[in-house]
Design a protein around this motif. Structure first.
Motif, short mmCIF file in Angstrom:
data_model
loop_
_atom_site.label_atom_id
_atom_site.label_comp_id
_atom_site.label_asym_id
_atom_site.label_seq_id
_atom_site.Cartn_x
_atom_site.Cartn_y
_atom_site.Cartn_z
N ARG A 30 0.83 -1.20 0.00
CA ARG A 30 0.00 0.00 0.00
C ARG A 30 0.87 1.26 0.00
NH1 ARG A 30 -3.57 1.13 5.24
NH2 ARG A 30 -4.31 3.21 4.66
N TRP A 31 1.89 1.24 0.84
CA TRP A 31 2.79 2.41 0.92
C TRP A 31 3.50 2.63 -0.41
CZ3 TRP A 31 3.66 6.51 3.85
CH2 TRP A 31 4.83 7.25 3.60
N ILE A 32 4.02 1.55 -1.00
CA ILE A 32 4.77 1.69 -2.25
C ILE A 32 3.84 2.23 -3.35
CG2 ILE A 32 5.93 0.38 -4.09
CD1 ILE A 32 6.97 -1.50 -1.82
N GLU A 33 2.58 1.75 -3.37
CA GLU A 33 1.66 2.17 -4.44
C GLU A 33 1.24 3.63 -4.29
OE1 GLU A 33 -1.48 -0.79 -4.13
OE2 GLU A 33 -0.65 -1.82 -5.89
N ASP A 34 0.98 4.06 -3.06
CA ASP A 34 0.40 5.39 -2.89
C ASP A 34 0.74 5.99 -1.52
OD1 ASP A 34 -1.12 7.67 -3.10
OD2 ASP A 34 -3.06 6.65 -2.87
N PRO A 35 2.00 6.43 -1.35
CA PRO A 35 2.42 6.92 -0.03
C PRO A 35 1.56 8.09 0.47
CG PRO A 35 4.25 7.02 -1.62
CD PRO A 35 3.07 6.48 -2.35
N GLN A 36 1.20 9.00 -0.43
CA GLN A 36 0.45 10.18 0.02
C GLN A 36 -1.02 9.85 0.29
OE1 GLN A 36 1.72 13.08 -2.90
NE2 GLN A 36 3.68 13.34 -1.83
N GLY A 37 -1.48 8.71 -0.25
CA GLY A 37 -2.81 8.22 0.12
C GLY A 37 -2.81 7.74 1.57
N VAL A 38 -1.65 7.29 2.06
CA VAL A 38 -1.51 6.85 3.45
C VAL A 38 -1.28 8.06 4.35
CG1 VAL A 38 -0.09 5.54 5.08
CG2 VAL A 38 -0.56 4.60 2.79
N ASP A 39 -0.37 8.93 3.95
CA ASP A 39 0.01 10.09 4.76
C ASP A 39 0.19 11.29 3.83
OD1 ASP A 39 1.11 12.04 6.30
OD2 ASP A 39 2.87 10.89 6.92
N PRO A 40 -0.82 12.15 3.78
CA PRO A 40 -0.79 13.28 2.83
C PRO A 40 0.41 14.20 3.03
CG PRO A 40 -2.94 13.11 3.91
CD PRO A 40 -2.04 12.12 4.58
N LEU A 41 1.02 14.17 4.19
CA LEU A 41 2.16 15.08 4.44
C LEU A 41 3.50 14.48 4.06
CD1 LEU A 41 1.25 16.66 7.90
CD2 LEU A 41 1.00 17.65 5.61
N THR A 42 3.52 13.20 3.66
CA THR A 42 4.82 12.59 3.40
C THR A 42 5.47 13.18 2.15
OG1 THR A 42 6.08 10.55 3.15
CG2 THR A 42 3.98 10.63 2.03
N ALA A 43 6.79 13.22 2.18
CA ALA A 43 7.54 13.74 1.03
C ALA A 43 7.72 12.69 -0.05
CB ALA A 43 8.92 14.23 1.49
N MET A 44 7.37 11.43 0.25
CA MET A 44 7.55 10.40 -0.79
C MET A 44 6.41 10.48 -1.80
SD MET A 44 8.27 6.32 -0.57
CE MET A 44 7.59 5.22 -1.82
N PRO A 45 6.75 10.64 -3.09
CA PRO A 45 5.72 10.72 -4.12
C PRO A 45 5.30 9.34 -4.61
CG PRO A 45 7.87 10.98 -5.13
CD PRO A 45 8.11 10.76 -3.65
#
Ligand code: HEC
Length: 136
Positions: free
Chosen positions: A101-116
């Motif tokens: 889930r994180w690899i597919e959509d990091p900002q879907g998990v945490d909108p503030l993350t810097a990982m695109p």
């Protein structure tokens, strides 16, 4: 002149040293195989394909990742030992499904993350997760 006996001892030592090196190599290979088998069981993905994909999707432009060519950046955390970490990005418990889930959509998990989003989804994300779980 070394005695025959000393020569005999020297060659016995040499043989033992070779056996020790060989045994150590075998142990390393089997530890690696065990890590891969665990990673496959956890994710249902293909770790060796995942390693190539980690290179293709540019994960190494932000992360240090052992075994991935050129992956030595520190924009994000090092992924060395990620298999044994309790949380992912400090927000998800470290399970295979959460890793994908994180690899597919990091900002879907945490909108503030810097990982695109990198574009790695589906089977690709699963295979990358499988590779990451070999990093113990
Ligand atoms: C543009 C930079 C960038 C790229 C490209 C990138 N990441 Fe990240 N990644 C980050 C940052 C920054 C974090 C820290 C996120 C946070 O804690 O919010 C992170 C966190 C992570 C984490 C959690 C690490 C931890 O210690 O909890 C994983 C796993 C991860 N990234 C995997 C990947 C994979 C796999 C790829 C390639 C498909 C990738 N990243 C590509 C920047 C990036």
């Amino acid at each position: 002149m070394p005695s025959k006996r000393a020569k005999g001892i020297a060659s016995a030592v040499a043989v033992l040293a070779l056996l020790a090196v060989g045994g150590g190599g075998y142990l390393l290979i089997s530890l690696q195989q065990e890590a891969e088998a665990m990673a496959v069981a956890l994710t249902g993905g293909d770790p060796s394909r995942g390693k190539d994909l980690a290179l293709q999707f540019g994960c190494g432009s932000c992360h240090a990742i052992p075994g991935v060519r050129g992956a030595d950046r520190r924009v994000g955390p090092s992924l060395d030992g990620i298999a044994g970490q309790v949380y992912l990005a400090g927000v998800l418990t470290n399970s295979a499904e959460n890793m994908i889930r994180w690899i597919e959509d990091p900002q879907g998990v945490d909108p503030l993350t810097a990982m695109p989003r990198t574009g790695a989804t589906g089977q690709d994300a699963r295979d990358i997760a499988a590779f990451l779980y070999t990093l113990r």
